[in-house]
Write a protein that holds these residues in place. Structure first.
Motif: not given
Length: 564
Positions: A95-115
């Protein structure tokens, strides 16, 4: 009514006069009768420090300080987590807009120096949602899913633009180094004890929290605090008795890591040395020396700039909150910055924009600040902000205190004193080192007494059981004070972020703060979450934060004194 008011003013004035006279009185030189009587103990005899053994007042260390598994211990640096290859993206549809008071979630993928994607967790990431145009920021929650991925969650608390920022503070491999050092090393620093004889000879020896860490080849001197029961040890001088101890200072930073460990902690493939003559504990910014990759931002950003749409006419999401009062733990997040001001999420924190507003709040109060230099910043801020708060020259070592400032028209007295051993400091008289428990033991308390405790930073160089046992004594003293005078206000300042070395890092500080919170569960105390307040804005990490952050810490502290 007028007579009662005059009587109250007269009483406060008399108390203030007595305090000033006591502190300005020329005490005789050998005024160290309070010092615990030393005793000689045999070589290498002390209470064992066991990771799993704790006093009953605290829960088991293993469960309290649990950290997700960090994988196998390997020598391949390129297999460690890298901020240059790790990625994150929004969870769910973009989305480009989000509602005030809601929550934003993201997924992070950890990678090593070789990717390559990591298959285990244990990394220490720090996530923030920032609003640079609005001088806003809120800490994000990072949930370790233990499979190389992390769930990031951010509450959307202001209307306007916002940007996600994620930093790798320590790879899981670096965390494993810190865990090993904390568990296996009795100490990562030592101290100096200065002994003086009656005819002038001076001897300097090594001191520490247990006899083994003094490096003594023979007997050691033990100094036991008469209130807390905590012990301090020095190698016994060759010609002087144990009771000739007169001075204390920092000592050496001990070699506790290999070059491979240091590379993991620094985040660099090449092993670089620290700047000449600078102990690691002083290398604070993440861009200095061999710390250049530590705390680095993740470079692959996806949907990092967002637009938060307001709900109705609101510009910030702040529900109705009760007045700030002690007695409960703050939630996560405990607050957020908006327009450079910290807004508490659990109580109605206030702003104190003028000198009069600060003085009105502190009128008639005696404030005791006991702890380290990050708490001394509060004392200094109030001294510098309120011109009528005049420091009293006590002719003592500034770094250790005691420091005192008074405001005569409102009857306000501010004290600051450093906690006792283990204290990394310049050379200072032993007579100036008072344990926190001992200071609390001497307070009468009452509705006009405020106690602030700010400890933790100096304990990251020892196993956690050392700090846990110290907290047991402090908790007992706080409980006794509150039992005697429940109207006494006690505030606990959590430790700051900012350190970036094996002797003191954000991971070590995070564990110290867990112990601090656990120690005071069930007591009617208030918390100032300095961990979040020093890690939420997009400013360089520093164990001594800038004035903007200190001001907000002090205003939250004042909000507990003057909740309405």
């Amino acid at each position: 009514m007028g007579q009662f008011k005059s009587y109250k003013i007269l009483t406060v004035g008399l108390v203030f006069l007595v305090l000033v006279l006591c502190f300005m009185m020329p005490w005789p030189e050998p005024m160290i009768h309070w010092l615990p009587q030393p005793s000689t103990v045999p070589e290498y005899v002390s209470e064992s420090i066991d990771w799993d053994s704790l006093p009953q007042e605290l829960p088991n260390l293993t469960s309290l300080l649990y950290w997700p598994p960090t994988g196998e211990d390997r020598d391949d640096f390129l297999a460690s987590t890298s901020p240059r290859t790790s990625t994150y993206c929004l969870k769910g549809p973009a989305h480009t807009t989000f509602t005030l008071g809601s929550n934003l979630e993201a997924i992070l993928v950890a990678r090593d120096h070789r990717g390559r994607a990591k298959v285990h967790g244990g990394d220490l990431f720090r996530a923030q949602l920032l609003g640079p145009e609005l001088r806003a920021g809120v800490p994000g929650e990072v949930k370790d899913l233990k499979n190389g991925t992390y769930l990031l969650s951010f509450p959307l608390l202001w209307a306007g633009r916002a940007q996600v920022q994620v930093r790798l503070i320590h790879s899981s491999e670096a965390v494993r180094v810190l865990q090993r050092v904390w568990r296996e090393k009795r100490a990562t620093v030592d101290f100096r004890g200065y002994f003086r004889g009656t005819d002038g000879p001076l001897e300097t020896v090594i001191c520490n929290v247990d006899p083994q860490s003094t490096g003594a080849k023979g007997p050691t001197c033990q100094y036991k605090d008469v209130v807390s029961g905590e012990s301090w040890f020095c190698a016994q001088p060759s010609t002087l008795p144990c009771n000739a101890l007169v001075g204390h200072s920092s000592g050496s930073y001990l070699k506790v890591t290999t070059s491979h460990d240091e590379a993991l902690l620094a985040g660099n493939v090449t092993d670089q040395k620290l700047p000449s003559g600078v102990p690691p504990i002083l290398v604070l910014p993440a861009t200095q020396g061999n710390m250049s990759n530590m705390g680095q931002k993740l470079t692959k950003l996806v949907y990092s700039v967002l637009r938060l749409e307001p709900r109705a006419s609101n510009i910030i999401a702040l529900p109705s909150r009760p007045p700030c009062s002690p007695g409960h733990l703050s939630p996560k997040p405990s607050g957020f910055y908006y327009q450079d001001r910290w807004h508490s999420t659990f109580c109605s924190s206030r702003s104190f924009p003028t000198v009069d507003s600060i003085l009105n709040c502190l009128a008639g109060r005696i404030v005791y600040m006991l702890g380290d230099s990050t708490l001394r910043q509060w004392w200094e801020y109030l001294r510098d902000t309120v011109p009528s708060l005049k420091p009293v020259d006590l002719h003592v070592t500034y770094q250790v205190g005691p420091l005192m400032a008074v405001e005569t028209t409102r009857g306000t007295v501010l004290h600051w004193r450093a906690h006792s051993w283990p204290l990394r400091s310049l050379r200072t008289p032993v007579a100036s080192l008072h344990s926190v428990a001992r200071e609390l033991h001497g307070l009468a308390g009452g509705p006009y007494t405020v106690v602030v405790l700010g400890i933790g930073a100096h304990f990251t160089t020892f196993p956690p059981s050392i700090f846990a046992r110290r907290l047991v004594g402090i908790r007992a003293a706080v409980k006794a004070l509150l039992d005697h005078e429940p109207s006494t206000l006690v505030i606990i300042k959590l430790a700051n972020t900012g350190y970036k070395s094996v002797y003191g890092s954000d991971w070590l500080t995070l564990q110290v703060n867990r112990l601090l919170r656990a120690a005071f569960v069930g007591l009617r105390v208030a918390f100032v979450d300095a961990w979040e307040m020093t890690s939420t804005l997009n400013v360089p990490d520093n164990i001594h934060p800038r004035k903007l952050i200190v001001r907000n810490e002090v205003e939250l502290f004042l909000s507990f004194i003057c909740s309405t």
